[in-house]
Design an enzyme around this catalytic site. Structure first.
Site, PDB file in Angstrom:
ATOM      1  N   SER A 131      -0.323  -8.904   1.815  1.00 36.71           N
ATOM      2  CA  SER A 131      -0.512  -8.649   0.384  1.00 36.71           C
ATOM      3  C   SER A 131      -0.152  -9.899  -0.415  1.00 36.71           C
ATOM      4  CB  SER A 131       0.305  -7.418  -0.028  1.00 36.71           C
ATOM      5  OG  SER A 131      -0.157  -6.887  -1.246  1.00 36.71           O
TER       6      SER A 131
ATOM      7  N   ASP B 213      -4.842  -2.972   2.415  1.00 37.05           N
ATOM      8  CA  ASP B 213      -3.581  -3.717   2.417  1.00 37.05           C
ATOM      9  C   ASP B 213      -2.915  -3.762   3.800  1.00 37.05           C
ATOM     10  OD1 ASP B 213      -0.856  -4.596   1.769  1.00 37.05           O
ATOM     11  OD2 ASP B 213      -1.395  -4.147  -0.307  1.00 37.05           O
TER      12      ASP B 213
END
Length: 312
Positions: free
Chosen positions: A75, A187
């Site tokens: 991320s 993610d």
């Protein structure tokens, strides 16, 4: 004492000083030879704007001449890692951090798959990165994402950097999944909250993990849907932390709990939080440079399965 004798005595003192200096140099640990230093890997976890703290960690490591041989990121950790590994200096990263906002990377949209898209990250990375492929990076980088359909962890370290970073930042429920070669990716925090295991697989002797522990809930009822999604994932991440902690030699946790997920305007304070946490950990990291690294204990495969995947 005759002038000649005085000169000989002074020369003798100089020679003895030089010899003593030479002996002192010879007592320096052999590992100061760069070829003998352990390969130190730094794993940068996710955390939205809180990830700006990673810049403070990297600043201290550079100031203290701690060599970073490999970086991995999930991320925002992937975003910071990509910019750093591409060649941006710490001062340049600091400048970028003070200039960005949520809308630098994302825009709201109407979709069945999420409320926002991070497609603006493409233009941001194109103008910010000094190189745009993994092969050109000055420091090797691994970017973690998750296959939405299989649940498999996906690690990128070849091809284009840009779309893998976008995928790694595609927070489920908020951002649309990113398609790469027919796979829908979200993610990396779902499989690699702090991507320590990929560093071991890339040859790291020592692994420093940077975990950005924070919550979305302030107590009481959630304020909106993002609180529900964010706090739910924060709970899940905390419960699965043993997976990535096993592959780390040292875990540092900058104090970022008091920052909002989108607190980009507090970049200076976040960088400072990273610096403080890293400075506290320096004595332990310096020990790594004084003794050979042990054989990594983590050859175990208890972490989520990882599929290597080129970006193109």
């Amino acid at each position: 004492m005759l002038p000649r004798e005085l000169a000989v005595k002074q020369l003798d003192k100089i020679l003895r000083s030089v010899q003593a200096f030479g002996r002192e140099l010879s007592r320096r640990p052999e590992v100061q030879d760069p070829s003998q230093l352990p390969a130190i890997g730094v794993a940068l976890g996710g955390g939205f704007a809180r990830g700006i703290a990673h810049i403070g960690v990297l600043r201290v490591l550079e100031e203290e001449k701690i060599p970073i041989r490999i970086v991995s990121g999930t991320s925002v950790g992937a975003l910071i890692g990509a910019t750093y590994c591409s060649g941006l200096s710490i001062d340049e990263l600091d400048e970028v951090a003070h200039s960005v906002r949520f809308t630098t990377f994302a825009r709201w949209t109407i979709s069945r798959h999420g409320f926002a898209t991070n497609d603006r990250m493409v233009s941001f990375l194109e103008r910010t990165l000094k190189v745009q492929s993994f092969e050109e990076l000055r420091v090797p980088l691994a970017v973690a994402a998750t296959d939405f359909n299989s649940g498999e962890g996906v690690i990128f370290h070849s091809g284009s950097v840009i779309d893998p970073v976008r995928a790694s930042c595609a927070y489920p429920g908020m951002f649309l999944p990113v398609e790469i070669r027919g796979r829908y990716l979200v993610d990396g925090m779902l499989t690699h909250p702090v991507p320590t295991q990929p560093l071991r697989e890339m040859g790291a002797d020592r692994v420093l993990a940077v975990h950005l522990r924070g919550t979305w809930s302030k107590g009481g009822a959630p304020r909106h849907l993002f609180d529900v999604i964010g706090q739910s994932f924060a709970i899940a991440q905390d419960k699965m932390s043993n997976h990535w902690r096993e592959a780390a030699d040292l875990v540092i946790e900058p104090q970022v709990a008091g920052f909002e997920y989108d607190d980009f305007k507090r970049a200076g304070d976040l960088i400072k939080a990273g610096e403080v946490a890293m400075r506290k950990a320096l004595p332990e990291v310096r020990k790594w440079l004084e003794a050979p690294a042990p054989v990594p204990l983590v050859e175990r495969r208890r972490s989520p399965r990882t599929a290597l995947m080129p970006a193109e």
